[in-house]
Scaffold this motif. Structure first.
Motif, PDB file in Angstrom:
ATOM      1  N   GLN A  19       0.820  -1.205   0.000  1.00  0.00           N
ATOM      2  CA  GLN A  19       0.000   0.000   0.000  1.00  0.00           C
ATOM      3  C   GLN A  19       0.858   1.261   0.000  1.00  0.00           C
ATOM      4  O   GLN A  19       0.616   2.205  -0.765  1.00  0.00           O
ATOM      5  CB  GLN A  19      -0.924   0.023   1.211  1.00  0.00           C
ATOM      6  N   SER A  20       1.857   1.289   0.869  1.00  0.00           N
ATOM      7  CA  SER A  20       2.724   2.459   0.972  1.00  0.00           C
ATOM      8  C   SER A  20       3.510   2.670  -0.311  1.00  0.00           C
ATOM      9  O   SER A  20       3.637   3.802  -0.798  1.00  0.00           O
ATOM     10  CB  SER A  20       3.685   2.299   2.157  1.00  0.00           C
TER      11      SER A  20
ATOM     12  N   ALA B  77       1.216   3.831  -3.293  1.00  0.00           N
ATOM     13  CA  ALA B  77       0.867   5.249  -3.154  1.00  0.00           C
ATOM     14  C   ALA B  77       2.066   6.136  -3.458  1.00  0.00           C
ATOM     15  O   ALA B  77       1.936   7.189  -4.093  1.00  0.00           O
ATOM     16  CB  ALA B  77       0.351   5.522  -1.744  1.00  0.00           C
TER      17      ALA B  77
ATOM     18  N   ASN C 118       2.481   8.813  -6.832  1.00  0.00           N
ATOM     19  CA  ASN C 118       2.683  10.251  -6.670  1.00  0.00           C
ATOM     20  C   ASN C 118       3.925  10.782  -7.379  1.00  0.00           C
ATOM     21  O   ASN C 118       4.160  11.989  -7.388  1.00  0.00           O
ATOM     22  CB  ASN C 118       2.761  10.602  -5.175  1.00  0.00           C
TER      23      ASN C 118
END
Length: 230
Positions: free
Chosen positions: A107-108, A111, A115
Motif C-alpha cells: 500500500q505504501s 501510493a 505520486n
C-alpha cells in the motif's frame, strides 16, 4: 533476567528483520509494476494482496499451514528437494510475518510510486535513460519517503505478529518463541511477571518505531516546504 531469557527478543528481531527485507523488495517490485497501470483484473490482484489485512490472523495461519505443511504442495516440495521444514520452525515465523506485513508495504509503495511525476520519467527516457536507470535515479528517490514509511510499518507489524505465527510455527522455546508467543504462554502458565516484562519490551519497541517514523515524516515535510518556498 538471565541472558538466555532474551531469546524471544533476539528471535523477534531476527524474524522481523528478515521478513521486512523480503517484503520491502517484493512490495516495491509489485507496486512499481502495477501502480500506474490499468488492466483487467487489477482490482482483483490488489484485493488479493491486501486480503491479510482483513482476515483473522488464524485464518491466514491456517491457509499457510495447508500450503506449507508436510502434505501441502509447497511444504512437500521444500522438504523433498531442500530438506527444509517450514512448520514448527523459525522459517515458518518468517513466512507468517511476510504474509501479514506485505499489505502494509505494498500500500505504501503503490501510493508512493503513484505520486511520482510521470513527466520526469518520460523526460529521462527521451534522453536515452533505461527503465532501470529511471527507476533508481528518479522513481525510487522521489518515492523514498513513502517506501520508508512502509518499511517501518512492516517491521513493526512483523515484530508483533502472533496468530499466523502460532498456527504455522507453533511455540517451541528457543526455536519459535517470539515476544508475542512468550507473552501469551507466560500468561497461560501464570508467569505474570515474565509476561509484563515482554509486554513492556514490545510496547517500547513499537512506540519507538512509530515515534521515529512520525518525527522523520514531519521533518521531511518541513524540509520539502522550505525547499519549495525558495
Amino acid at each position: 533476567m538471565a541472558s538466555a531469557d532474551y531469546t524471544p527478543l533476539i528471535l523477534s528481531l531476527k524474524v522481523a528483520a528478515i521478513s521486512t527485507t523480503i517484503v520491502f523488495i517484493i512490495g516495491i517490485f509489485f507496486a512499481h509494476l502495477i501502480a500506474r497501470k490499468q488492466f483487467f483484473g487489477k482490482s482483483i490482484i490488489e484485493s488479493f494482496f491486501l486480503l491479510p489485512l482483513v482476515l483473522p490472523p488464524t485464518v491466514v495461519g491456517f491457509g499457510l499451514l495447508l500450503l506449507f505443511g508436510k502434505n501441502g504442495w509447497l511444504g512437500k516440495w521444500l522438504l523433498d528437494w531442500f530438506d527444509v521444514q517450514v512448520v514448527f520452525s523459525w522459517i515458518g515465523a518468517v513466512i507468517a510475518s511476510i504474509v501479514v506485513s506485505f499489505p502494509l508495504m505494498y500500500q505504501s509503495a503503490a501510493a508512493a510510486f503513484a505520486n511520482v511525476d510521470v513527466r520526469l520519467e518520460k523526460a529521462a527516457r527521451t534522453m536515452g535513460a533505461s527503465n532501470w536507470r529511471v527507476f533508481w535515479t528518479i522513481a525510487f528517490p522521489l518515492a523514498w519517503p513513502g517506501l520508508l514509511a512502509g518499511l517501518v510499518l512492516s517491521f513493526a507489524r512483523g515484530l508483533g505478529e502472533f496468530g499466523a505465527t502460532l498456527m504455522l510455527a507453533g511455540y517451541i522455546p528457543g526455536k519459535t518463541d517470539t515476544i508475542p508467543m512468550a507473552i501469551y504462554f507466560a500468561v497461560e502458565s501464570g508467569h505474570m511477571e515474565k509476561a509484563t516484562f515482554w509486554v513492556i519490551i514490545i510496547v517500547a519497541l513499537g512506540f519507538s518505531t512509530i515515534t521515529w517514523l512520525n518525527w522523520w515524516s514531519k521533518r521531511n515535510m518541513r524540509r520539502f516546504a522550505n525547499e519549495k518556498g525558495r
